[in-house]
Design an enzyme around this catalytic site. Structure first.
Site, PDB file in Angstrom:
ATOM      1  N   ASP A 197      10.468 -30.315 -54.580  1.00 22.88           N
ATOM      2  CA  ASP A 197      10.225 -31.550 -53.813  1.00 22.88           C
ATOM      3  C   ASP A 197       9.802 -31.136 -52.407  1.00 22.88           C
ATOM      4  OD1 ASP A 197      10.300 -34.000 -52.526  1.00 22.88           O
ATOM      5  OD2 ASP A 197      12.318 -34.539 -53.211  1.00 22.88           O
ATOM      6  N   ASP A 206       4.939 -37.401 -49.744  1.00 26.10           N
ATOM      7  CA  ASP A 206       6.182 -36.891 -50.327  1.00 26.10           C
ATOM      8  C   ASP A 206       5.951 -36.799 -51.829  1.00 26.10           C
ATOM      9  OD1 ASP A 206       8.812 -36.369 -51.008  1.00 26.10           O
ATOM     10  OD2 ASP A 206       9.651 -38.169 -50.068  1.00 26.10           O
ATOM     11  N   HIS A 246      11.668 -44.795 -51.450  1.00 25.10           N
ATOM     12  CA  HIS A 246      11.868 -45.284 -50.080  1.00 25.10           C
ATOM     13  C   HIS A 246      10.551 -45.589 -49.390  1.00 25.10           C
ATOM     14  CE1 HIS A 246      10.910 -41.017 -49.030  1.00 25.10           C
ATOM     15  NE2 HIS A 246      11.544 -40.783 -50.175  1.00 25.10           N
ATOM     16  N   HIS A 253      12.656 -42.025 -44.360  1.00 25.19           N
ATOM     17  CA  HIS A 253      13.327 -43.141 -45.031  1.00 25.19           C
ATOM     18  C   HIS A 253      13.322 -44.326 -44.064  1.00 25.19           C
ATOM     19  CE1 HIS A 253      14.973 -40.980 -48.607  1.00 25.19           C
ATOM     20  NE2 HIS A 253      14.595 -39.988 -47.859  1.00 25.19           N
ATOM     21  N   GLU A 294      10.501 -42.126 -56.664  1.00 24.95           N
ATOM     22  CA  GLU A 294      11.047 -40.868 -57.192  1.00 24.95           C
ATOM     23  C   GLU A 294      12.157 -41.076 -58.218  1.00 24.95           C
ATOM     24  OE1 GLU A 294      12.803 -38.290 -54.219  1.00 24.95           O
ATOM     25  OE2 GLU A 294      12.806 -39.866 -52.736  1.00 24.95           O
ATOM     26  N   GLU A 312       7.912 -37.353 -58.420  1.00 23.57           N
ATOM     27  CA  GLU A 312       7.697 -38.214 -57.251  1.00 23.57           C
ATOM     28  C   GLU A 312       6.244 -38.234 -56.808  1.00 23.57           C
ATOM     29  OE1 GLU A 312       9.842 -36.979 -53.727  1.00 23.57           O
ATOM     30  OE2 GLU A 312       9.604 -38.940 -52.804  1.00 23.57           O
TER      31      GLU A 312
HETATM   32 CO   LIG Z   1      11.120 -38.822 -51.326  1.00 24.23          CO
END
Ligand SMILES: [Co+2]
Length: 291
Positions: free
Chosen positions: A80, A91, A153, A161, A185, A277
């Site tokens: 990640d 992300d 998020h 976030h 995710e 994700e």
């Molecule tokens: Co994330």
């Protein structure tokens, strides 16, 4: 929102993913994987948005190698990582099974399919609970469960976030999504479907820029304020800049409540967890920026 920077950050994230994927083998040091990802991000003209998370098996998230980490890749590995350009974030995450294990493979398929289904339906005015429901339903078809206390998020400039949660279950909150930037995710497991706090991760975020006594702590604080600002960073990055003497400074900053250190997140029944994700930009049109 700066659409151009958002799109470019996403493109770099997918390039980095395709670059690192073939290099991850059982036994590859996690430290080497993290450094390669973060160096590639910089080589392509961006910055890491947070320390690369390389979490194995029941560790669902928040494992990043320390400066002297000896851990080798194995098991069900989640990769990640984040890219930012001027604070605009991409992300993305994927999972690899390094054991040729059928259950691991099934979990990875489940989170990939759930992500695919969620990115398909997300749009302006979609309800967060509908997206969660689609993820949950997909998992059920693999006899897997979502991790209920981990979620996607919203993101803003330099804010990973940013307040809105995209659940991995139907949480009945039915928040309607506005135009914006979102990470989806899904995390899948055959276990309890919950994570608890584990060991300290060495991943930190600035919480207060108030003064601190020791000179090394002050130096570290100045770097954090100037460079990472409101984005997470890790002890490995700080050691690289100041040598291991900075570990004392980090401890002081944590004790003085300048920094919050995140714990590792571990599945409560000790079961393996997979994660997939992508980042989605919802504007006049929808763009999966990290695809
Ligand atoms: Co994330």
């Amino acid at each position: 929102m700066n659409k151009e920077k958002i799109i470019n950050a996403g493109k770099i994230a997918s390039q980095v993913r395709e670059y690192i994927k073939p290099q991850i083998k059982k036994g590859t040091p996690l430290l080497e994987i993290a450094e390669k990802i973060e160096n590639k991000i910089k080589e392509l003209g961006a910055e890491p948005a947070f320390p690369t998370n390389l979490s194995i098996n029941e560790i669902a998230a928040h494992y990043t190698p320390t400066h002297d980490d000896k851990t080798l890749a194995s098991g069900l590995l989640k990769i990640d990582f984040g890219v930012h350009i001027d604070g605009w974030i991409a992300d993305t995450a994927f999972s690899i099974d390094l054991e040729n294990n059928e259950l691991n493979k099934k979990l990875i398929q489940a989170s990939e399919k759930a992500l695919e289904n969620a990115t398909k339906i997300i749009k302006e005015n979609s309800s967060t609970s509908e997206i969660g429901k689609a993820i949950q339903k997909t998992f059920e078809s693999y006899e897997a469960s979502p991790i209920v206390n981990l979620s996607g998020h919203s993101m803003q400039q330099r804010e990973l976030h940013a307040g809105i949660t995209i659940p991995n279950i139907d949480d009945k909150k039915n928040i309607l999504l506005e135009k914006g930037l979102y990470a989806i995710e899904p995390f899948a497991t055959f276990g309890n479907g919950k994570v608890k706090d584990g060991k300290p991760s060495g991943i930190y975020i600035l919480t207060d820029d108030k003064n601190v006594r020791s000179p090394i702590a002050r130096e570290v604080l100045k770097l954090v304020i100037d460079k990472y600002k409101t984005l997470p960073f890790c002890s490995r990055w700080i050691v690289k800049k100041f040598t291991t003497k900075a570990l004392f400074g980090l401890r002081q900053l944590e004790e003085n409540n300048n920094l919050h250190q995140f714990p590792q997140l571990v599945e409560t029944s000790g079961s393996n967890v997979s994660q997939s994700e992508h980042t989605v930009l919802i504007d006049d049109e929808k763009v999966v920026t990290t695809q």
